[in-house]
Design an enzyme around this catalytic site. Sequence first.
Site, PDB file in Angstrom:
ATOM      1  N   ALA A 190      22.425  12.753   8.182  1.00  0.00           N
ATOM      2  CA  ALA A 190      21.601  13.997   8.295  1.00  0.00           C
ATOM      3  C   ALA A 190      21.960  14.855   9.087  1.00  0.00           C
ATOM      4  CB  ALA A 190      20.167  13.708   8.762  1.00  0.00           C
ATOM      5  N   SER A 222      17.028  11.858  10.193  1.00  0.00           N
ATOM      6  CA  SER A 222      17.793  12.372  11.126  1.00  0.00           C
ATOM      7  C   SER A 222      18.749  11.333  11.674  1.00  0.00           C
ATOM      8  CB  SER A 222      16.985  12.816  12.316  1.00  0.00           C
ATOM      9  OG  SER A 222      16.200  11.332  13.156  1.00  0.00           O
ATOM     10  N   GLY A 223      19.327  10.474  10.702  1.00  0.00           N
ATOM     11  CA  GLY A 223      20.539   9.509  11.113  1.00  0.00           C
ATOM     12  C   GLY A 223      21.863  10.147  10.994  1.00  0.00           C
ATOM     13  N   HIS A 233      48.319  13.562  32.211  1.00  0.00           N
ATOM     14  CA  HIS A 233      47.643  14.837  32.699  1.00  0.00           C
ATOM     15  C   HIS A 233      48.136  15.971  32.020  1.00  0.00           C
ATOM     16  CE1 HIS A 233      45.109  17.325  35.219  1.00  0.00           C
ATOM     17  NE2 HIS A 233      46.042  18.087  35.198  1.00  0.00           N
ATOM     18  N   CYS A 280      33.421   5.812  -0.060  1.00  0.00           N
ATOM     19  CA  CYS A 280      34.275   6.366   0.948  1.00  0.00           C
ATOM     20  C   CYS A 280      35.084   7.371   0.367  1.00  0.00           C
ATOM     21  CB  CYS A 280      35.149   5.341   1.822  1.00  0.00           C
ATOM     22  SG  CYS A 280      36.524   6.022   2.780  1.00  0.00           S
TER      23      CYS A 280
END
Length: 459
Positions: A184, A180-181, A443, A40
């Site tokens: 990637a 393609s994870g 808002h 990490c």
Amino acid sequence: MKYDAIVIGSGQAGTPLSKKLAAAGMKTALIEKRWVGGTCVNDGCSPTKAMISSAKLAWSVANSEKLGIHVGGYTVDLHEILERKNEIVLRMRGNSEKGILETENLDLIYGTATFTGEKEITVKLNTGETQVLSADKFFLNVGEQPSIPEIEGIEKIEYLTSTSIMELQEIPEHLVIIGSGYIALEFGQMYRRFGSKVTILEQSERILHREDEDIADEIVRIFKEEDIEIITDCRVELIKKEGDNIALFLGVDETAKNISCSHVLVAAGRKPNTADLSLDITGVEMNEKGYIKVNDKLETSKEGIYALGDVKGGAAFTHIAYDDYRIIQKNVIEKGNASIKDRLVPYCMFIDPQLGRVGMTEQEAKESGKKIIVATIPNTSVARSIETADTRGMMKAVIDADSGKILGVSVLAAEGGEVVTILQMAMIGGVTYEQIKNGVFAHPTYAESLNNLFMTLDK
């Protein structure tokens, strides 16, 4: 040397656990073969997200005209980006190491640990010497590393991994990514925004099998808008060097195709760092992929040996490793009865817009046989998205039809990780979708769009 506890690996579970064990009066050793902080800090979350922040700014500048801001031009200085990334890593690593060294009753040992007995390890120190250590309890937090697929010729090129690409000193002219994870896609979009041509290769019929198909399709659409090529049903059959370039010979939906590129990133999965441990000596059981088997309390098949974080398989996220530490702390130090059973596993993929996820997908809920209702809303209907001129993505919630409680959420949107956390809190508290639909939110915020998401069920 005899210890009460030995922690192997100083990742996001091992570091706080070792400090907590020492503070509880246990003589503790923390073994780390590389750098304090684990994946990490050193080559995962922190450095990649630092670089992704630079890529996001590049995209914002390039797309500023739709907000009335005209920029004459910009350049990407990769060396400055890397310097900033490295400064962050060194600061975090240094702070972590300092905290360990200042903890009484805790020894930090740099080296590679191998079991030479059921409760004994030999550590080959980074200085070249060896030490033999034993303990009553062992805690394994050794993590994962990139897995390299068996492709003819791959060993003859200087391919990149998720670790080495962050030390690359030039922006690739054409980056081909195998896989393609999440890794990637994050790197693919990042380097496209830095100026690379990017091609992503996936052997299955679609990307992101753990996500619902509509979410995956929307990500593909967003990537196509940025001229990122994604090729599915693609097998890489041969790789070879051709002059200054790399040639990939592909089988795409039973058709031969060749690609020439400057760089190849292998992002085809990860494997556990258990090879050096010699766990067969201990009686600790592993599965066929080398992940350590644990029960709901993170205990292995050998009494007194525990596994935490990515090495036990399953969800490989920093926050899950940290929660593993909390489970061990509760049970081992406080003599509690904590369990990982049924815990929520949130995560965020830091593509842009972010994909925040928690709980069940629609496909998982249907496979489980649950009676569900599904709420979806495109970000083109979200006021805050319209105001910021970024309406890419969508929001989706899977709801139990009988109770009205939320089973899972996917938020593909700006700050998707933050928005999904609101709904995770609702899941923890048992709040129904109708309570959120009728809630009063400030808002105009992204959170307010949750009113609109659940109002779609009134139609």
